[in-house]
Write a protein that holds these residues in place. Structure first.
Motif, short mmCIF file in Angstrom:
data_model
loop_
_atom_site.label_atom_id
_atom_site.label_comp_id
_atom_site.label_asym_id
_atom_site.label_seq_id
_atom_site.Cartn_x
_atom_site.Cartn_y
_atom_site.Cartn_z
N TYR B 27 0.85 -1.21 0.00
CA TYR B 27 0.00 0.00 0.00
C TYR B 27 0.88 1.25 0.00
O TYR B 27 0.66 2.18 -0.77
CB TYR B 27 -0.92 -0.04 1.22
CG TYR B 27 -1.72 1.21 1.48
CD1 TYR B 27 -1.39 2.07 2.53
CD2 TYR B 27 -2.82 1.53 0.69
CE1 TYR B 27 -2.13 3.22 2.76
CE2 TYR B 27 -3.57 2.68 0.92
CZ TYR B 27 -3.21 3.52 1.97
OH TYR B 27 -3.94 4.66 2.20
N GLN B 28 1.89 1.23 0.87
CA GLN B 28 2.81 2.38 0.94
C GLN B 28 3.57 2.53 -0.36
O GLN B 28 3.74 3.64 -0.87
CB GLN B 28 3.79 2.21 2.11
CG GLN B 28 3.15 2.20 3.49
CD GLN B 28 2.41 3.50 3.81
OE1 GLN B 28 2.61 4.52 3.15
NE2 GLN B 28 1.55 3.46 4.81
N ASP B 29 4.05 1.39 -0.91
CA ASP B 29 4.86 1.45 -2.13
C ASP B 29 4.05 1.93 -3.33
O ASP B 29 4.62 2.43 -4.31
CB ASP B 29 5.48 0.08 -2.42
CG ASP B 29 6.58 -0.27 -1.43
OD1 ASP B 29 6.91 -1.46 -1.29
OD2 ASP B 29 7.10 0.66 -0.77
N LEU B 30 2.73 1.79 -3.26
CA LEU B 30 1.88 2.28 -4.34
C LEU B 30 1.60 3.78 -4.20
O LEU B 30 0.97 4.39 -5.06
CB LEU B 30 0.54 1.53 -4.37
CG LEU B 30 0.60 0.09 -4.88
CD1 LEU B 30 -0.72 -0.63 -4.58
CD2 LEU B 30 0.87 0.05 -6.38
N GLY B 31 2.08 4.34 -3.08
CA GLY B 31 1.87 5.76 -2.84
C GLY B 31 0.71 6.03 -1.91
O GLY B 31 0.18 7.16 -1.85
N GLY B 32 0.31 5.00 -1.19
CA GLY B 32 -0.79 5.16 -0.24
C GLY B 32 -2.10 5.49 -0.95
O GLY B 32 -2.27 5.22 -2.15
N GLY B 33 -3.01 6.10 -0.20
CA GLY B 33 -4.33 6.42 -0.75
C GLY B 33 -4.25 7.34 -1.95
O GLY B 33 -4.94 7.17 -2.95
#
Lengths: 300, 140
Positions: B27-33
């Motif tokens: 989730y963080q690696d995708l840039g979060g929300g």
């Protein structure tokens, strides 16, 4: 083989492919859907089957999904210090389940005792996917599994005084069939592709020096493996290993290794470059052969 | 002995914090929300323009779809969301989608992530979690 004679052989194959794609439209047959994800048909290995460079994988060649078909041509050139090996051919993937391939290999000696030597081999391949899906079954331990066969016929020797058939070099036969089982897993969460192939073979140097010999003339299991990293959607790189038998007195055959990188700019073309280590080839030349491998695949 | 117990407790606390962080790593690696929102905002126009699958999105409430897609990506990536939409099978059962359709969406998603600077290895981690959905999406 000269460029013009190579083109003469490739031209009918190209025509067949073009006609297939065209005829499918005209005859209301399903046209090639180009539906598989990029790079998931592998490249063309040196014997014409879909897979890596040296070894077949369980992936079915081409971009046709299970509702369609795909096909491609390949041309491969390997150059080491003293030898050259060219391969070119055509392959078809049907319903992402059956693969058929035809390849012609030409081996050339260019130095020392085997200067001027030419050996040819024709290979007809078939592969059937039995189970699993390397792309979709990410949550299963089961790899994609395929079984395949390669019917090989050595087309003769020239450039070596008094020898026109590999049987005169000690081979028991100038034709044979390899049978193999491949298992491929793509671990997307690690961006890794792993393949293992188990091949039953009597072929000497893949069949270029015939089949069987004084030291052995029965099927032996050979292990082949590839590990590749998915650098991006369009670039895959890895290493391969291929175990070899030692049937001939005149060849203390060695295992093959390579390090490769494959580039897939589109679903119509891929380019593979590798550094290969093929070992010493025949007792007439003790130099461990190392060199470059370049392969082009074009199709759908 | 007291300070030893405190040390163990502290290590366990830090360890569990780390475990929680590892859970939402994708989730963080995708840039979060925000990152997921950008990817989905890029994805929807792309699928509407994709002749292979655009017909499947006719008459679909795209705002609602964007919301649910963001929720789902956030959920599978270990983020602080719970997918609240209908199950995949129900949504897709009448669409008669085949492998080519499924793959077309995957490709559009790959390109949307690529345009938003998501590294390939992170993209593949998300795809690994979405891949099993082919069983519910592909009905043809």
């Amino acid at each position: 083989m000269s460029l013009s004679s190579r083109l003469k052989t490739l031209f009918p194959a190209t025509l067949v492919l073009a006609l297939c794609a065209g005829a499918s439209q005209a005859a209301d047959l399903p046209s090639p859907d180009l539906g598989k994800l990029l790079a998931t048909g592998g490249v063309s290995q040196v014997e014409g089957a879909g897979g890596g460079g040296l070894t077949p994988w369980a992936l079915i060649t081409g971009y046709g999904t299970r509702d369609s078909y795909g096909a491609n041509l390949h041309a491969t050139a390997i150059r080491t210090q003293d030898y050259g090996l060219d391969s070119h051919g055509v392959a078809v993937g049907l319903a992402d389940r059956v693969e058929l391939s035809l390849a012609r290999q030409t081996f050339r000696g260019s130095d020392g005792a085997l200067d001027g030597l030419r050996i040819g081999q024709d290979i007809a391949g078939v592969k059937v996917r039995l189970a699993g899906d390397a792309v979709y079954e990410q949550d299963s331990w089961l790899p994609q599994i395929a079984v395949g066969a390669m019917a090989k016929r050595n087309t003769g020797v020239s450039g070596l005084a008094g020898v026109d058939n590999v049987k005169q070099l000690g081979a028991a036969s100038d034709h044979g069939v390899d049978i193999y089982l491949s298992a491929t897993r793509i671990l997307l969460d690690r961006s890794l592709l792993i393949n293992g192939t188990l091949r039953a073979t009597r072929a000497n140097q893949m069949g270029l020096l015939g089949f069987g010999g004084e030291r052995g003339n029965h099927y032996q299991p050979m292990l082949e493996g590839s590990v590749a990293y998915l650098f991006s959607r369009t670039v895959v790189g890895g290493v391969e290993y291929r175990m070899k038998p030692r049937n001939l007195a005149v060849d203390r055959e060695k295992d093959y290794y390579d390090v490769f990188v494959a580039w897939f700019p589109s679903k119509h073309v891929s380019l593979t470059a590798a550094w290969v280590a093929l070992g010493d080839i025949t007792v007439f030349n003790p130099t461990r052969q190392k060199g470059v491998y370049l392969s082009l695949q074009a199709g759908f | 002995m007291q300070s030893f117990r405190t040390l163990i407790a502290l290590l366990l606390a830090v360890g569990s914090l780390h475990a929680f962080a590892a859970d939402d790593a994708l989730y963080q690696d995708l840039g979060g929300g925000a990152g997921i929102r950008r990817i989905v905002a890029d994805l929807l126009p792309a699928v509407q323009a994709d002749a292979r699958i655009s017909a499947s999105f006719d008459g679909v409430d795209l705002e609602h779809l964007a919301e649910k897609l963001e929720e789902q990506f956030c959920d599978v990536a270990g983020g602080p969301c719970k997918y609240s939409g209908k199950d995949m099978q129900t949504i897709h059962e009448d669409l008669k989608l085949n492998h080519a359709h499924f793959n077309a969406l995957v490709e559009d998603l790959q390109l949307a992530m690529e345009r938003n600077g998501v590294p390939s290895r992170v993209q593949n981690r998300l795809l690994a979690r979405l891949a099993p959905m082919h069983r519910d999406v592909v009905t043809k």
